[in-house]
Design a protein around this motif. Structure first.
Motif, PDB file in Angstrom:
ATOM      1  N   ASP A   9       0.841  -1.184   0.000  1.00 15.49           N
ATOM      2  CA  ASP A   9       0.000   0.000   0.000  1.00 15.49           C
ATOM      3  C   ASP A   9       0.886   1.247   0.000  1.00 15.49           C
ATOM      4  N   PRO A  10       1.285   1.743  -1.168  1.00 19.06           N
ATOM      5  CA  PRO A  10       2.165   2.912  -1.241  1.00 19.06           C
ATOM      6  C   PRO A  10       1.598   4.127  -0.529  1.00 19.06           C
ATOM      7  N   LYS A  11       0.258   4.257  -0.447  1.00 15.07           N
ATOM      8  CA  LYS A  11      -0.347   5.404   0.206  1.00 15.07           C
ATOM      9  C   LYS A  11      -0.024   5.442   1.700  1.00 15.07           C
ATOM     10  N   ALA A  12       0.142   4.251   2.315  1.00 15.77           N
ATOM     11  CA  ALA A  12       0.447   4.196   3.744  1.00 15.77           C
ATOM     12  C   ALA A  12       1.779   4.867   4.030  1.00 15.77           C
ATOM     13  N   ASP A  13       2.769   4.571   3.203  1.00 13.79           N
ATOM     14  CA  ASP A  13       4.090   5.172   3.371  1.00 13.79           C
ATOM     15  C   ASP A  13       4.020   6.675   3.115  1.00 13.79           C
ATOM     16  N   SER A  14       3.268   7.079   2.095  1.00 18.01           N
ATOM     17  CA  SER A  14       3.129   8.495   1.781  1.00 18.01           C
ATOM     18  C   SER A  14       2.484   9.246   2.934  1.00 18.01           C
ATOM     19  N   SER A  15       1.480   8.651   3.559  1.00 19.27           N
ATOM     20  CA  SER A  15       0.808   9.273   4.695  1.00 19.27           C
ATOM     21  C   SER A  15       1.768   9.448   5.867  1.00 19.27           C
ATOM     22  N   ALA A  16       2.578   8.428   6.150  1.00 18.42           N
ATOM     23  CA  ALA A  16       3.550   8.516   7.247  1.00 18.42           C
ATOM     24  C   ALA A  16       4.566   9.617   6.967  1.00 18.42           C
ATOM     25  N   GLU A  17       4.995   9.730   5.710  1.00 16.78           N
ATOM     26  CA  GLU A  17       5.957  10.771   5.358  1.00 16.78           C
ATOM     27  C   GLU A  17       5.347  12.159   5.549  1.00 16.78           C
ATOM     28  N   ARG A  18       4.088  12.305   5.186  1.00 20.78           N
ATOM     29  CA  ARG A  18       3.425  13.604   5.349  1.00 20.78           C
ATOM     30  C   ARG A  18       3.299  13.955   6.829  1.00 20.78           C
ATOM     31  N   GLN A  19       2.947  12.979   7.651  1.00 20.02           N
ATOM     32  CA  GLN A  19       2.834  13.251   9.082  1.00 20.02           C
ATOM     33  C   GLN A  19       4.180  13.670   9.657  1.00 20.02           C
ATOM     34  N   THR A  20       5.241  13.002   9.231  1.00 17.74           N
ATOM     35  CA  THR A  20       6.578  13.376   9.688  1.00 17.74           C
ATOM     36  C   THR A  20       6.920  14.789   9.245  1.00 17.74           C
ATOM     37  N   ARG A  21       6.576  15.132   8.011  1.00 18.77           N
ATOM     38  CA  ARG A  21       6.841  16.475   7.498  1.00 18.77           C
ATOM     39  C   ARG A  21       6.077  17.525   8.315  1.00 18.77           C
ATOM     40  N   ILE A  22       4.835  17.216   8.664  1.00 14.36           N
ATOM     41  CA  ILE A  22       4.037  18.140   9.463  1.00 14.36           C
ATOM     42  C   ILE A  22       4.642  18.319  10.850  1.00 14.36           C
ATOM     43  N   LEU A  23       5.029  17.222  11.482  1.00 16.86           N
ATOM     44  CA  LEU A  23       5.590  17.311  12.832  1.00 16.86           C
ATOM     45  C   LEU A  23       6.908  18.073  12.832  1.00 16.86           C
ATOM     46  N   ASN A  24       7.747  17.839  11.839  1.00 20.88           N
ATOM     47  CA  ASN A  24       9.009  18.575  11.737  1.00 20.88           C
ATOM     48  C   ASN A  24       8.743  20.066  11.523  1.00 20.88           C
ATOM     49  N   ALA A  25       7.747  20.364  10.682  1.00 21.49           N
ATOM     50  CA  ALA A  25       7.395  21.764  10.436  1.00 21.49           C
ATOM     51  C   ALA A  25       6.856  22.408  11.708  1.00 21.49           C
ATOM     52  N   ALA A  26       6.020  21.685  12.455  1.00 19.76           N
ATOM     53  CA  ALA A  26       5.460  22.218  13.692  1.00 19.76           C
ATOM     54  C   ALA A  26       6.562  22.506  14.706  1.00 19.76           C
ATOM     55  N   GLU A  27       7.530  21.622  14.814  1.00 20.74           N
ATOM     56  CA  GLU A  27       8.647  21.853  15.722  1.00 20.74           C
ATOM     57  C   GLU A  27       9.339  23.168  15.396  1.00 20.74           C
ATOM     58  N   ARG A  28       9.620  23.383  14.124  1.00 20.26           N
ATOM     59  CA  ARG A  28      10.308  24.609  13.721  1.00 20.26           C
ATOM     60  C   ARG A  28       9.463  25.838  14.035  1.00 20.26           C
ATOM     61  N   CYS A  29       8.170  25.752  13.767  1.00 13.41           N
ATOM     62  CA  CYS A  29       7.277  26.892  14.036  1.00 13.41           C
ATOM     63  C   CYS A  29       7.178  27.194  15.524  1.00 13.41           C
ATOM     64  N   PHE A  30       7.003  26.149  16.353  1.00 13.43           N
ATOM     65  CA  PHE A  30       6.869  26.358  17.792  1.00 13.43           C
ATOM     66  C   PHE A  30       8.148  26.956  18.378  1.00 13.43           C
ATOM     67  N   VAL A  31       9.297  26.497  17.902  1.00 17.69           N
ATOM     68  CA  VAL A  31      10.571  27.021  18.399  1.00 17.69           C
ATOM     69  C   VAL A  31      10.763  28.474  17.962  1.00 17.69           C
ATOM     70  N   ARG A  32      10.395  28.758  16.730  1.00 23.56           N
ATOM     71  CA  ARG A  32      10.603  30.097  16.182  1.00 23.56           C
ATOM     72  C   ARG A  32       9.624  31.129  16.743  1.00 23.56           C
ATOM     73  N   SER A  33       8.344  30.753  16.888  1.00 29.86           N
ATOM     74  CA  SER A  33       7.310  31.733  17.224  1.00 29.86           C
ATOM     75  C   SER A  33       6.583  31.456  18.535  1.00 29.86           C
ATOM     76  N   GLY A  34       6.792  30.296  19.129  1.00 28.13           N
ATOM     77  CA  GLY A  34       6.055  29.936  20.329  1.00 28.13           C
ATOM     78  C   GLY A  34       4.750  29.238  19.983  1.00 28.13           C
ATOM     79  N   PHE A  35       4.207  28.520  20.965  1.00 24.64           N
ATOM     80  CA  PHE A  35       3.009  27.730  20.717  1.00 24.64           C
ATOM     81  C   PHE A  35       1.805  28.611  20.386  1.00 24.64           C
ATOM     82  N   HIS A  36       1.601  29.665  21.175  1.00 22.62           N
ATOM     83  CA  HIS A  36       0.391  30.469  21.004  1.00 22.62           C
ATOM     84  C   HIS A  36       0.428  31.304  19.725  1.00 22.62           C
TER      85      HIS A  36
END
Length: 209
Positions: A9-36
């Motif tokens: 199921d290639p979509k399963a791997d694609s979904s996991a990659e997208r979630q990882t990309r989102i979490l990495n992006a969120a980390e950068r945003c929270f560090v740069r601008s704060g949670f709120h």
């Protein structure tokens, strides 16, 4: 098993990659601008996707943070898998302490501080942080029981008190590293290990009551 599922199921791997990309992006945003100050739109832009697509994976910022915590929990699990292997415990502890407090980027400490600050106001964050610390303490106690049985930890040491002490000092190091960009992380790791070695030897009053 996971690799076989990805092949089927290639979509399963694609979904996991997208979630990882989102979490990495969120980390950068929270560090740069704060949670709120960070919005879901900010995270979507950082991840290179539309807000609508982001919401397919995470319904809120709180959900993103919970996923980040679960990812960290999995990483900690890998560390304890290393620690549970046969051999001298102290060198393994020193290696993992160096990894978390000296090798990993300071931004991870900033992210931890941001989440802990939110935990003072948000009960779901507080519950998550409490569960995280409790999980680490329980894992350490299990590890220390085996080490004590093997004679690596003095028999009179209260293992729960020892685990609590280590978590407290480790959290303090994360805070110091987050707020002080000039902190000597190597010295911090050395100090932490000196305390652990003294505690193992029964030189710190952590006796059972």
């Amino acid at each position: 098993m996971a690799d076989q599922q990805a092949l089927l199921d290639p979509k399963a791997d694609s979904s996991a990659e997208r979630q990882t990309r989102i979490l990495n992006a969120a980390e950068r945003c929270f560090v740069r601008s704060g949670f709120h100050r960070t919005t879901m739109q900010d995270v979507a832009a950082e991840a290179g996707m539309s807000p609508g697509n982001l919401y397919r994976y995470f319904g809120s910022k709180d959900a993103v943070v919970l996923a980040l915590a679960e990812r960290d929990r999995a990483r900690i699990g890998e560390d304890f898998a290393v620690l549970s292997q046969p051999g001298d415990l102290l060198p393994s502890l020193r290696s993992i302490a160096h990894k978390h407090f000296a090798e990993e980027p300071r931004e991870r400490a900033v992210l931890c501080l941001e989440i802990w600050a939110e935990a003072t106001r948000n009960r779901s964050f507080a519950t998550m942080s409490e569960a995280f610390d409790r999980d680490i303490c329980e894992r350490m106690c299990a590890l220390f029981r085996q080490a004590q049985a093997n004679g690596a930890i003095a028999p009179e040491v209260d293992l729960e008190a020892l685990a609590s002490l280590i978590v407290t000092i480790a959290n303090g190091l994360f805070v110091r590293r987050a707020v002080d960009a000039t902190l000597d992380a190597e010295r911090g790791v050395a100090s932490l290990m000196a305390v652990i070695e003294a505690a193992f030897a029964g030189k710190i009053n952590l006796t059972r009551t």
